[in-house]
Enzyme design. Sequence first.
Site, mmCIF file in Angstrom:
data_model
loop_
_atom_site.group_PDB
_atom_site.id
_atom_site.type_symbol
_atom_site.label_atom_id
_atom_site.label_comp_id
_atom_site.label_asym_id
_atom_site.label_seq_id
_atom_site.Cartn_x
_atom_site.Cartn_y
_atom_site.Cartn_z
ATOM 1 N N LYS A 50 0.842 -1.209 0.000
ATOM 2 C CA LYS A 50 0.000 0.000 0.000
ATOM 3 C C LYS A 50 0.871 1.251 0.000
ATOM 4 C CE LYS A 50 -3.785 -2.441 2.356
ATOM 5 N NZ LYS A 50 -4.398 -2.773 3.653
ATOM 6 N N GLN A 94 -4.325 -1.672 10.213
ATOM 7 C CA GLN A 94 -4.275 -2.960 9.515
ATOM 8 C C GLN A 94 -4.826 -4.076 10.406
ATOM 9 O OE1 GLN A 94 -3.470 -3.408 6.296
ATOM 10 N NE2 GLN A 94 -3.798 -5.600 6.407
ATOM 11 N N ASP A 117 -10.734 2.996 5.286
ATOM 12 C CA ASP A 117 -11.076 1.574 5.241
ATOM 13 C C ASP A 117 -12.587 1.353 5.250
ATOM 14 O OD1 ASP A 117 -9.248 -0.493 4.996
ATOM 15 O OD2 ASP A 117 -8.540 -0.295 7.065
HETATM 16 N N1 GUN Z 1 -6.833 -6.912 6.542
HETATM 17 C C1 GUN Z 1 -7.243 -7.586 5.446
HETATM 18 N N2 GUN Z 1 -7.798 -6.732 4.566
HETATM 19 C C2 GUN Z 1 -7.738 -5.509 5.118
HETATM 20 C C3 GUN Z 1 -8.157 -4.212 4.683
HETATM 21 O O1 GUN Z 1 -8.721 -3.990 3.604
HETATM 22 N N3 GUN Z 1 -7.911 -3.208 5.548
HETATM 23 C C4 GUN Z 1 -7.326 -3.405 6.744
HETATM 24 N N4 GUN Z 1 -7.150 -2.356 7.535
HETATM 25 N N5 GUN Z 1 -6.944 -4.576 7.183
HETATM 26 C C5 GUN Z 1 -7.146 -5.619 6.362
#
Ligand code: GUN
Length: 291
Positions: A50, A94, A117
């Site tokens: 990311k 995350q 998110d």
């Molecule tokens: N863990 C797995 N997918 C995601 C996501 O899209 N965002 C976040 N913050 N954690 C994740």
Amino acid sequence: MEIIDGKAISEKILEEIRSDLEKRSCETPPCVAFIRVGDDPASVSYVNKKQKVAASLGIESQLHVHPVEITQKELLLEVSRLNADPKIHGILVQAPLPNHIESNVIFNKVDPDKDVDGFNVVNAGRLCQEDEEGFLPCTPAGIVELLSRSGVQTSGKHVVVLGRSLIVGKPAGLLFLRRHALGNATVTICHSRTADLSSVTRTADILIAAIGRPRFVTADMVKEGAVVIDVGINRVEDSSRKSGFRLVGDVDYDAVAPKCAHITPVPGGVGPMTVAMLMSNTVKAQKKALS
Ligand code: GUN
């Protein structure tokens, strides 16, 4: 059978974002802050990816890493600090978080206008109300975009979602239900307690697999001509690889693909779309801050 190339489609979206950012020529670039707790290898890899994609667009990012022992109170303070920082437009915590931390409490602490998110209760509610002001969770939003750009219609179709998570299953179901050109589907959400799962999945025109179990969806569970979207990113042991593992989806790809009208591969399907939608949400967050 058509393989949906999520990598190529995501690159097109990133190009659109890049061009939008260039046109606006903002004095300050958008900025997203990542919070990672612990060193889970998959989480490390996702956050790195990311950050790399953000940098390629001229989007700034920060990484705040905390030990797994961090308390919920300390983590809430960290989120508050980032909420109050006007230089930061987007915040992403995350997942998964350690068991002693209630994820929803952390997600709900994130300022709804920085919640790139879309996990905060305010944005979950906005999705329920079909309010476009909100941030859509990146993976479900990426799936909808992937289908739309592949020419797959959803209106009147039976979409079956496997998995009821906050991150994918539930918001995906709500997105496909929306009174929207990319919604208007009949939606069934299945989970670990669903009785006679195969009899439900076999009625799917569009099947979304988001359960996190390697190759769970077998050929007998899929209708001839279905569209199959594989959200799983599972590490399975592979001694022939230097890393010792390889990635497989929730779908038994080799057996299922020949039956499908369209299918997404793993890797190179939904994964890159999640990252692209995060970038799009970050730009949206900056626009909110400037408006
Ligand atoms: N863990 C797995 N997918 C995601 C996501 O899209 N965002 C976040 N913050 N954690 C994740």
